[in-house]
Write a protein that holds these residues in place. Structure first.
Motif, PDB file in Angstrom:
ATOM      1  N   THR A   1      45.677  15.393 -15.096  1.00  0.00           N
ATOM      2  CA  THR A   1      45.408  16.005 -16.442  1.00  0.00           C
ATOM      3  C   THR A   1      46.978  16.739 -16.807  1.00  0.00           C
ATOM      4  O   THR A   1      47.822  16.631 -15.910  1.00  0.00           O
ATOM      5  CB  THR A   1      44.462  17.169 -16.101  1.00  0.00           C
TER       6      THR A   1
ATOM      7  N   LEU B   1      30.013  15.274 -19.825  1.00  0.00           N
ATOM      8  CA  LEU B   1      30.418  14.590 -20.826  1.00  0.00           C
ATOM      9  C   LEU B   1      29.225  13.917 -21.831  1.00  0.00           C
ATOM     10  O   LEU B   1      28.297  13.520 -21.467  1.00  0.00           O
ATOM     11  CB  LEU B   1      30.948  13.352 -20.011  1.00  0.00           C
ATOM     12  N   ASN B   2      29.733  14.305 -23.024  1.00  0.00           N
ATOM     13  CA  ASN B   2      28.800  13.936 -24.217  1.00  0.00           C
ATOM     14  C   ASN B   2      29.476  13.237 -25.311  1.00  0.00           C
ATOM     15  O   ASN B   2      30.768  13.205 -25.236  1.00  0.00           O
ATOM     16  CB  ASN B   2      28.028  14.936 -24.571  1.00  0.00           C
ATOM     17  N   ILE B   3      28.843  12.857 -26.350  1.00  0.00           N
ATOM     18  CA  ILE B   3      29.403  12.182 -27.439  1.00  0.00           C
ATOM     19  C   ILE B   3      29.691  13.097 -28.740  1.00  0.00           C
ATOM     20  O   ILE B   3      30.103  12.719 -29.867  1.00  0.00           O
ATOM     21  CB  ILE B   3      28.641  11.144 -28.031  1.00  0.00           C
ATOM     22  N   GLY B   4      29.394  14.442 -28.383  1.00  0.00           N
ATOM     23  CA  GLY B   4      29.751  15.534 -29.172  1.00  0.00           C
ATOM     24  C   GLY B   4      29.740  16.901 -28.720  1.00  0.00           C
ATOM     25  O   GLY B   4      29.128  16.892 -27.431  1.00  0.00           O
TER      26      GLY B   4
ATOM     27  N   GLU C   1      33.698  16.112 -24.908  1.00  0.00           N
ATOM     28  CA  GLU C   1      34.085  14.582 -25.155  1.00  0.00           C
ATOM     29  C   GLU C   1      34.988  14.076 -24.462  1.00  0.00           C
ATOM     30  O   GLU C   1      36.052  14.503 -23.843  1.00  0.00           O
ATOM     31  CB  GLU C   1      34.233  14.658 -27.026  1.00  0.00           C
ATOM     32  N   ALA C   2      34.938  12.668 -24.315  1.00  0.00           N
ATOM     33  CA  ALA C   2      35.799  11.801 -23.670  1.00  0.00           C
ATOM     34  C   ALA C   2      37.225  12.082 -23.993  1.00  0.00           C
ATOM     35  O   ALA C   2      38.265  11.744 -23.115  1.00  0.00           O
ATOM     36  CB  ALA C   2      35.593  10.387 -23.447  1.00  0.00           C
ATOM     37  N   ASP C   3      37.808  12.373 -25.254  1.00  0.00           N
ATOM     38  CA  ASP C   3      39.065  12.542 -25.400  1.00  0.00           C
ATOM     39  C   ASP C   3      39.695  13.833 -24.980  1.00  0.00           C
ATOM     40  O   ASP C   3      40.973  13.881 -25.115  1.00  0.00           O
ATOM     41  CB  ASP C   3      39.231  12.327 -27.011  1.00  0.00           C
TER      42      ASP C   3
ATOM     43  N   SER D   1      41.581  14.856 -20.257  1.00  0.00           N
ATOM     44  CA  SER D   1      42.665  14.925 -19.666  1.00  0.00           C
ATOM     45  C   SER D   1      43.602  16.168 -19.886  1.00  0.00           C
ATOM     46  O   SER D   1      44.942  16.525 -19.501  1.00  0.00           O
ATOM     47  CB  SER D   1      44.018  13.713 -19.860  1.00  0.00           C
TER      48      SER D   1
ATOM     49  N   ALA E   1      34.147   5.617 -19.223  1.00  0.00           N
ATOM     50  CA  ALA E   1      35.305   6.504 -19.329  1.00  0.00           C
ATOM     51  C   ALA E   1      36.484   6.191 -18.513  1.00  0.00           C
ATOM     52  O   ALA E   1      37.813   6.266 -18.926  1.00  0.00           O
ATOM     53  CB  ALA E   1      34.765   7.751 -19.233  1.00  0.00           C
TER      54      ALA E   1
ATOM     55  N   ALA F   1      38.160   2.978 -19.194  1.00  0.00           N
ATOM     56  CA  ALA F   1      38.493   3.062 -20.502  1.00  0.00           C
ATOM     57  C   ALA F   1      40.115   3.731 -20.502  1.00  0.00           C
ATOM     58  O   ALA F   1      40.908   3.225 -21.207  1.00  0.00           O
ATOM     59  CB  ALA F   1      37.834   3.538 -21.593  1.00  0.00           C
ATOM     60  N   MET F   2      40.182   4.880 -19.906  1.00  0.00           N
ATOM     61  CA  MET F   2      41.208   5.716 -19.630  1.00  0.00           C
ATOM     62  C   MET F   2      42.384   4.754 -19.033  1.00  0.00           C
ATOM     63  O   MET F   2      43.532   4.687 -19.477  1.00  0.00           O
ATOM     64  CB  MET F   2      41.264   6.988 -19.006  1.00  0.00           C
TER      65      MET F   2
ATOM     66  N   ALA G   1      43.838   2.046 -21.401  1.00  0.00           N
ATOM     67  CA  ALA G   1      44.733   2.510 -22.393  1.00  0.00           C
ATOM     68  C   ALA G   1      45.873   3.078 -22.047  1.00  0.00           C
ATOM     69  O   ALA G   1      46.957   2.936 -22.663  1.00  0.00           O
ATOM     70  CB  ALA G   1      43.785   3.659 -23.162  1.00  0.00           C
TER      71      ALA G   1
END
Lengths: 369, 369
Positions: free
Chosen positions: B135, B182-185, B218-220, B223, B240, B243-244, B247
Motif C-alpha cells: 500500500t 470489499l463492496n461495489i459502493g 471499494e476496490a480502487d 492500496s 480483485a 485485477a490489481m 493492471a
C-alpha cells in the motif's frame, strides 16, 4: 443527416451542473453539429450556460425540480422519476424527444429508471453496463456487466455475451469477437455453478453465433489484448474495474515517489517527461469515460460520477458515435439473428444437442474439451 | 530455540522441483538455522539438491510417488492425499513431523487437504486464504479470502474479519486494525444481502472485538493505506487480487513502451533507472509471495504457482516468521477472547441488541448510521 439531440442529466455526478455544462461545451466545440436537451434546475443550468455563449443555440433547457442522490435506492428513485433530472432525461428518450441520455448520477437508479422507461430489447431480461477498457492490443476491450446487476445467473451471462459481442462488432469492427467469461481460474472446474453452466451453453452454441467463445479468463489477463469481450456479473465486474483503476493509480503514485527520491531521478523524470505524459494520458480515466447500458430500446450512457469536464465530453462523444452507428437497431438485429430460443431460454437451447443428462455441478467438466 | 522444520511440497507449481529446491536454498542462505522436509519424487529432488551442497545437512527428503495436478478437483485430490507430495507435506504437519507446510500447487486441493488433515480452529467454519498486499501507507494490507471459498455467507465473512484482524495484529503489530468489507459502493444499501448482513453484524459487535469495523470499501481504494484488513468472499477477492496484479503489469508495460518511444525518453530512462528499479522491486509479485490459510490448526502457506525461486524463498521466510510468532496459537487465543457465541453464531449474537425485527434485505440500511 443530423443526429437526434442528446438529453443530459445536468445535475448528476459529484460536481453536478458545473462539470456537466462544461463537458457539453467541450463536446460541442469538437462537434458543433451536436444538439442538447439539458435537464435540471433551470436557474442553475442557465447560470452556467451563460458562461458559454456559443452553446446557446445548440441547447434547450428543461426544468426538473429534483435531483436523485448518490445513495438513493433504485426503488425510491423510480418513484421520483417524473420530477428528477435523471428521470426526465431518460423520459425524453422514451418520448423520442431526444436520441440518447447521458447521466453521471447514481448507477443503480439510472439502471432502474432506464429499464422501466425504455424496456429491454426483445429476448433480453436485464440490461448490462458495458465499457471500453484500454489494452496492450490493437483495440479496446468490451467489458460487461460493470455494476448494473449484482447477482446474475447463467442465462443473464449468456445474454451479456451476445450483447457484448454485438457491441464489439460495432465499435471495434470485428467480425467474430473473442469472448471469455471472467473467472478465478481458466480450468473448467473453476468458479460458480452459474459460470460453469454459462460456459457450457456458450460452448455448445458457439458455431451459431457471430462470436468466438474461448472459455474463461482470469482478471490479470484482461489488459493483454487477446480477448475482445469479457463477460461477468455486475458485482465481480465492478470489483475488477475498480481494482484495475486503483492499481494503475497506485503504480503512478509509486512512480512519482520514485522519481522524487533523488536529484538524479528528478533529472531523469524531466527528460523523459513526454513518455510519462503519454502514459498519464493513456491511463486517464476521463479518456475512457462513458459506460453504456446494453440491451435497452434506446441509448443511455453513464458518465463516471467523478469525471472531469473532459470525461463528460468523452462520454458525449461515445453517445454521438452510438447514435451514428444505430447501436440499438444493430444489437436488436444481431439478437434476432442469433435465434429467439437461444436468448430467451439458453438452458433449453443449449441442451438440445446433449443426450445424457449429467449432474448440474459437473456439467462444464463432463462436456470438457 | 530452533524452529520446527518446514515441510515443502517439492513438486507443486508451474516449474516444480527446480524452483522449489532453489527457493529452499535461497531461504536457507538467509537463515541457516532453518530445517526442511522436502516431499516429492526422491530421485528428482535428490538430483536438484546435489546442486546445493550446503543444503544437505538442513534437509530430509521424503519420497512421494505422485503429484496433484493444477486442474485436479479438490474432491479427487483428497482421495490421493496419502500418496502425493502435497498431501504428504500437509500430513507431516498433522503428525508434528514438521511445523508448517509450503506448497505452490493447486489452491483448491491444498485447501481441501489442509482442512481435512488439520481441521479448523474451534469456532471457524472454513479457512480463508490471506495475503499481505503493498500500500501507500506504513504497512501492508491484509486481504482475505483470496480464493479458498468461492461462495461465502455473512457468517463466513464475519469469521474472516476476526481472523484477518488477528493476523494484522500479529504481522503488523496493530492494536485495533481497521477492517472493511470489499463492496461495489460505500453506501450501506450496496452489494449482496450477505455483505449487508455481515456489515450490520460487525457494526453491532464492534466494541467487543479487538478491531475497528469501518464499513465497506471499494476496490480502487485498497492500496491507499487507510484500511488494515479487507474482507471479501474468495471469488471477488481472487478477481480483485488478479485485477490489481494485471493492471500493475499493464502500467509497467506501457511505461516501458513510452520510454522506448524516443531517443530522449530512452536517455531519461537510463538516468532515472534507480527510480524505476525501485518501482519494479516494490511491485514484483515475488516480493509479496506467500499466502496463508487462516483458521487451521497449523500453518499452511501457498506459494504462487508461477513464483520464481526468490518468490519461494519469500514464502518460506513468511512461514518461518509465522512459526516464530506462534500464529496458530495466537489466533486461537484471540478467537477465544471474542466469545464463542459471536463466532459460532454471529447472526444470533449480532441480533441480541436488536429489538424490532426488520426485513432481511433492509437490515443494513435500517440500522444505518
Amino acid at each position: 443527416m443530423s443526429l437526434p439531440r442528446i438529453a443530459i442529466d445536468a445535475m448528476g455526478g459529484d460536481e453536478g451542473v458545473r462539470v456537466m455544462v462544461e463537458g457539453v461545451s467541450l463536446a460541442h466545440g469538437c462537434n458543433p453539429s451536436l444538439r442538447f436537451l439539458l435537464v435540471g434546475d433551470e436557474a442553475k443550468v442557465a447560470e452556467r450556460l451563460a458562461l458559454y455563449p456559443g452553446l446557446a443555440e445548440a441547447v434547450e433547457i428543461r426544468h426538473a425540480p429534483e435531483v436523485i442522490s448518490g445513495d438513493e435506492r433504485p426503488t425510491q428513485a423510480l418513484r421520483r422519476a417524473r420530477t428528477t433530472s435523471m428521470g426526465m432525461a431518460v423520459d425524453a428518450v422514451k418520448r423520442g424527444d431526444a436520441g440518447a441520455a447521458v447521466s453521471a448520477g447514481n448507477t443503480g437508479a439510472l439502471m432502474a429508471i432506464s429499464k422501466l422507461a425504455l424496456r429491454t430489447i426483445s429476448g433480453i431480461d436485464r440490461p448490462a453496463l458495458a465499457a471500453l477498457m484500454p489494452t496492450l492490443g490493437n483495440h479496446d476491450l468490451v467489458m460487461l456487466d460493470l455494476g448494473a446487476n449484482t447477482n446474475c445467473d447463467s442465462r443473464n451471462l449468456v445474454q451479456f455475451a451476445i450483447m457484448g459481442a454485438a457491441y464489439a462488432r460495432i465499435v471495434n469492427g470485428l467480425a467474430s469477437p473473442r469472448v471469455r467469461l471472467l473467472n478465478i481460474g481458466s480450468e473448467e472446474t473453476k468458479g460458480t455453478e452459474d459460470l460453469r453452466d454459462a460456459a457450457a451453453l456458450l460452448k455448445q452454441v458457439n458455431g451459431s453465433l457471430a462470436l468466438s467463445f474461448e472459455g474463461f479468463i482470469e482478471a490479470d489477463k484482461l489488459s493483454r489484448g487477446d480477448v475482445d469481450v469479457a463477460v461477468t456479473d455486475g458485482f465481480s465486474g465492478n470489483i475488477a474495474l475498480k481494482a484495475m483503476e486503483g492499481a494503475a493509480r497506485f503504480v503512478a503514485d509509486l512512480l512519482r515517489r520514485s522519481f522524487a527520491s533523488s536529484l538524479r531521478s528528478k533529472l531523469g523524470f524531466l527528460i523523459s517527461r513526454p513518455a510519462t505524459d503519454l502514459l498519464r494520458h493513456h491511463l486517464d480515466p476521463n479518456q475512457h469515460n462513458g459506460a453504456i447500458f446494453l440491451g435497452l430500446n434506446g441509448v443511455v450512457v453513464k458518465s463516471h460520477g467523478g469525471a472531469s469536464a473532459v470525461g463528460v465530453a468523452h462520454a458525449i462523444k461515445i453517445t454521438a458515435r452510438l447514435l451514428e452507428e444505430n447501436l440499438t437497431e444493430r444489437i436488436a438485429a444481431d439478437l434476432a439473428n442469433v435465434g429467439a430460443e437461444m436468448i430467451q431460454n439458453p438452458a433449453r437451447a443449449g441442451q438440445r444437442g446433449q443426450v445424457e443428462a449429467s449432474p448440474q455441478s459437473d456439467l462444464a467438466s463432463e462436456q470438457g474439451a
